[in-house]
Design a protein around this motif. Structure first.
Motif, short mmCIF file in Angstrom:
data_model
loop_
_atom_site.label_atom_id
_atom_site.label_comp_id
_atom_site.label_asym_id
_atom_site.label_seq_id
_atom_site.Cartn_x
_atom_site.Cartn_y
_atom_site.Cartn_z
N ASP A 1 0.95 -1.02 -0.25
CA ASP A 1 0.01 0.22 -0.39
C ASP A 1 0.67 1.20 -0.48
OD1 ASP A 1 -2.29 1.30 0.11
OD2 ASP A 1 -2.84 1.78 2.14
N LEU A 2 1.72 1.43 -0.88
CA LEU A 2 2.48 1.98 -0.85
C LEU A 2 2.34 2.74 -2.29
CD1 LEU A 2 5.99 0.97 0.31
CD2 LEU A 2 4.68 2.76 1.30
N THR A 3 2.92 4.20 -2.64
CA THR A 3 2.79 4.69 -4.46
C THR A 3 4.34 4.60 -4.63
OG1 THR A 3 4.07 6.77 -3.55
CG2 THR A 3 1.07 6.96 -2.78
N GLU A 4 3.95 4.39 -6.15
CA GLU A 4 5.51 3.83 -6.69
C GLU A 4 6.09 4.48 -7.38
OE1 GLU A 4 6.08 1.51 -11.32
OE2 GLU A 4 3.73 1.66 -10.52
N THR A 5 5.79 5.96 -6.93
CA THR A 5 6.26 7.00 -7.07
C THR A 5 7.76 6.63 -5.77
OG1 THR A 5 5.61 8.41 -8.12
CG2 THR A 5 7.95 9.38 -7.11
N ALA A 6 7.15 6.50 -5.07
CA ALA A 6 7.81 6.80 -3.15
C ALA A 6 8.99 4.89 -3.53
CB ALA A 6 7.04 6.67 -2.49
N VAL A 7 8.45 4.47 -3.77
CA VAL A 7 9.41 2.87 -4.38
C VAL A 7 10.10 3.20 -4.57
CG1 VAL A 7 9.42 0.34 -4.39
CG2 VAL A 7 7.59 0.94 -3.67
N ARG A 8 10.05 3.86 -6.12
CA ARG A 8 11.36 3.88 -7.05
C ARG A 8 12.09 4.97 -6.36
NH1 ARG A 8 10.28 1.84 -11.40
NH2 ARG A 8 7.77 1.74 -12.48
N ASP A 9 11.81 6.46 -5.53
CA ASP A 9 13.09 7.34 -5.22
C ASP A 9 13.23 6.30 -3.89
OD1 ASP A 9 11.87 8.91 -6.34
OD2 ASP A 9 10.80 9.69 -5.14
N TRP A 10 13.12 5.21 -3.18
CA TRP A 10 14.17 4.11 -2.63
C TRP A 10 15.24 3.16 -3.11
CZ3 TRP A 10 9.26 2.47 1.29
CH2 TRP A 10 8.74 3.29 1.67
#
Length: 53
Positions: A42-51
């Motif tokens: 339940d995370l945004t794809e953008t946040a995960v890509r940034d991480w």
């Protein structure tokens, strides 16, 4: 009537470095795409890509 079709913005969440590292590791394993990992947690794809960067 204002809110018809509009989602309320989600309150900003914060995550520990350990949690982020775990998510990045799941992405780097290659079993699932970044999008799938994001959806599963339940995370945004953008946040995960940034991480991952």
């Amino acid at each position: 009537m204002e809110s018809m079709g509009r989602k309320k913005p989600r309150p900003r969440r914060s995550f520990t470095s350990e949690f982020k590292a775990e998510i990045v590791e799941l992405c780097r394993r290659g079993d699932r795409s970044v999008g799938e990992v994001a959806k599963d947690f339940d995370l945004t794809e953008t946040a995960v890509r940034d991480w991952v960067k």
